[in-house]
Design a protein around this motif. Structure first.
Motif, mmCIF file in Angstrom:
data_model
loop_
_atom_site.group_PDB
_atom_site.id
_atom_site.type_symbol
_atom_site.label_atom_id
_atom_site.label_comp_id
_atom_site.label_asym_id
_atom_site.label_seq_id
_atom_site.Cartn_x
_atom_site.Cartn_y
_atom_site.Cartn_z
ATOM 1 N N HIS A 1 -8.637 -0.598 3.853
ATOM 2 C CA HIS A 1 -8.893 -0.159 5.119
ATOM 3 C C HIS A 1 -10.129 -0.894 6.024
ATOM 4 C CE1 HIS A 1 -6.451 3.267 6.670
ATOM 5 N NE2 HIS A 1 -6.697 3.797 5.389
ATOM 6 N N SER B 1 0.103 4.984 0.104
ATOM 7 C CA SER B 1 -0.897 5.947 0.150
ATOM 8 C C SER B 1 0.109 7.489 0.510
ATOM 9 C CB SER B 1 -1.557 5.779 1.399
ATOM 10 O OG SER B 1 -0.775 6.166 2.746
ATOM 11 N N ASP C 1 0.737 -1.145 0.244
ATOM 12 C CA ASP C 1 0.020 -0.009 -0.322
ATOM 13 C C ASP C 1 0.859 1.199 0.052
ATOM 14 O OD1 ASP C 1 -2.844 1.187 0.628
ATOM 15 O OD2 ASP C 1 -1.816 2.140 1.942
ATOM 16 N N THR D 1 -5.074 -4.991 2.505
ATOM 17 C CA THR D 1 -4.892 -5.360 1.012
ATOM 18 C C THR D 1 -4.613 -6.850 1.073
ATOM 19 O OG1 THR D 1 -4.270 -3.008 0.839
ATOM 20 C CG2 THR D 1 -3.776 -4.535 -0.975
ATOM 21 N N PHE E 1 -0.116 5.671 -5.754
ATOM 22 C CA PHE E 1 -0.178 4.417 -5.728
ATOM 23 C C PHE E 1 0.178 3.654 -7.085
ATOM 24 C CE2 PHE E 1 -4.019 5.875 -3.566
ATOM 25 C CZ PHE E 1 -3.823 5.068 -2.130
ATOM 26 N N ASP F 1 -3.138 3.767 7.898
ATOM 27 C CA ASP F 1 -2.689 3.082 6.599
ATOM 28 C C ASP F 1 -1.912 1.816 6.861
ATOM 29 O OD1 ASP F 1 -4.099 5.275 5.548
ATOM 30 O OD2 ASP F 1 -2.177 6.413 4.992
ATOM 31 N N SER G 1 -8.729 -1.299 -4.042
ATOM 32 C CA SER G 1 -8.712 0.170 -3.603
ATOM 33 C C SER G 1 -8.128 0.404 -2.163
ATOM 34 C CB SER G 1 -10.036 0.763 -3.755
ATOM 35 O OG SER G 1 -10.902 0.428 -2.628
ATOM 36 N N HIS G 2 -7.570 1.557 -2.033
ATOM 37 C CA HIS G 2 -7.087 1.609 -0.625
ATOM 38 C C HIS G 2 -8.252 1.742 0.384
ATOM 39 C CE1 HIS G 2 -4.338 3.937 2.287
ATOM 40 N NE2 HIS G 2 -5.288 4.673 2.599
ATOM 41 N N SER H 1 -2.747 -1.695 -3.500
ATOM 42 C CA SER H 1 -3.574 -0.775 -3.453
ATOM 43 C C SER H 1 -3.511 0.070 -4.754
ATOM 44 C CB SER H 1 -3.609 0.262 -2.458
ATOM 45 O OG SER H 1 -3.705 -0.429 -1.167
#
Length: 336
Positions: free
Chosen positions: A118, A12, A10, A326, A91, A321, A113-114, A77
């Motif tokens: 989560h 972010s 991930d 993921t 990303f 995060d 997706s991020h 992600s």
């Protein structure tokens, strides 16, 4: 959950994260905050992308020191949210590494997706997952959304072709039913913290200050919620004006920071309660870095309980995060 080992990545706008999941267990979870210059309130996408490119080799080296076995798939992600048009360049750093690893090792590669990461990270903390539709909040540095989530049916598979890299085969159908109309809670806190001279991101430091206070000041106008939505720009301006006055007098009391968190918590309670009335849900799953605040967790759990609503929090580590969610999504999608 399968015994396959999945690498999660991930990248972010706050943190570079990698994780390994095997048999539903986290066997490695490594993260590194992106570096932000003093006085700045974040990074441009080009700067974030560059730092991810630098951080990932370091994290992979540390990962190999913790785990010497093989991996069976890579999950990463792809973008902020699972909707058309959702895109952030940062990303692409994770995508590049994931595709390179997957193609060189001839193993499946899949993206989510991020936001889905989560949600999955938080749900993984509970033995009994919600069935059908459920409500969640995603409160982070750049996101402030109340969500209605529908778990989608899917077929497990043993291989993933590259046309699926964009994350179209999502686990969740996510509808925004409330949240901010302007800036996020995370932005409010980070702007206040930077104005105080704290290093970015500022949420954890401010949380500790708020928890240390014996009382709250009464200097700020409450944030009003309407139809599960709030406007935070005016509240942000109030805070920074008050901070400027306090700095000129030479003292910023912890009780003022406690009031900031209390007003934020009150608005969350109002927004979530209104959402419950609109959607009929009485349970809410909390995700995102702002949800890791101990002040907010304690405050809204009790207040929502008074309103007949149960709030569910994972650990602070799984709220902020991370690549754990993921990786879990990849394992579930590929092998069930």
């Amino acid at each position: 959950m399968s015994e396959h080992c999945v690498l999660g990545i991930d990248t972010s706008n706050y943190k570079t994260s990698v994780a390994l999941i095997r048999d539903g267990r986290v066997i490695a979870d490594l993260r590194k905050f992106l570096s932000v210059k003093e006085g700045q309130r974040g990074l441009r996408q080009s700067e974030a992308l560059f730092q991810h490119v630098q951080n990932l080799p370091e994290l992979f080296t540390r990962l190999r020191e913790e785990y010497s076995g093989t991996i069976d798939a890579v999950s990463f992600s792809t973008r902020p949210r699972p909707v058309d048009g959702s895109y952030m360049p940062c990303f692409t750093a994770g995508m590049s590494q994931a595709v390179s690893i997957g193609s060189s090792m001839d193993i499946p590669v899949i993206g989510f997706s991020h936001q889905e990461g989560h949600i999955e990270a938080v749900l993984s903390a509970f033995e009994q997952r919600p069935e059908g539709k459920f409500a969640a909040c995603h409160f982070s540095g750049g996101t402030c959304e109340v969500l209605q989530i529908t778990q989608k049916e899917h077929e497990t598979c043993t291989a993933v072709s590259f046309e699926r890299l964009s994350g179209e085969r999502a686990f969740y159908e996510i509808d925004i039913t409330g949240g901010t109309k302007d800036i996020s809670y995370g932005q409010v806190l980070d702007r206040a913290g930077v104005a105080m001279g704290l290093p970015f991101p500022c949420g954890q430091a401010l949380d500790e200050i708020a928890l240390s206070a014996d009382c709250c000041t009464k200097l700020l106008t409450p944030v009003k919620a309407d139809h599960a939505a709030v406007h935070l720009s005016g509240f942000d301006t109030q805070i920074r004006n008050r901070l400027k006055e306090m700095q000129e007098s030479g003292d910023i009391p912890s009780s003022f920071i406690s009031e900031v968190f209390e007003k934020i918590s009150d608005s969350m309670v109002a927004m979530i309660t209104q959402n419950a009335n609109l959607t009929g849900t009485d349970r809410i799953f909390m995700s995102g870095g702002v949800s890791s605040s101990r002040f907010i967790r304690t405050y809204i759990t009790e207040e929502l309980r008074r309103n007949g609503i149960s709030a569910y929090f994972a650990s602070a580590e799984l709220s902020s995060d991370n690549a754990v969610g993921t990786a879990l999504l990849g394992s579930r999608y590929l092998w069930g």
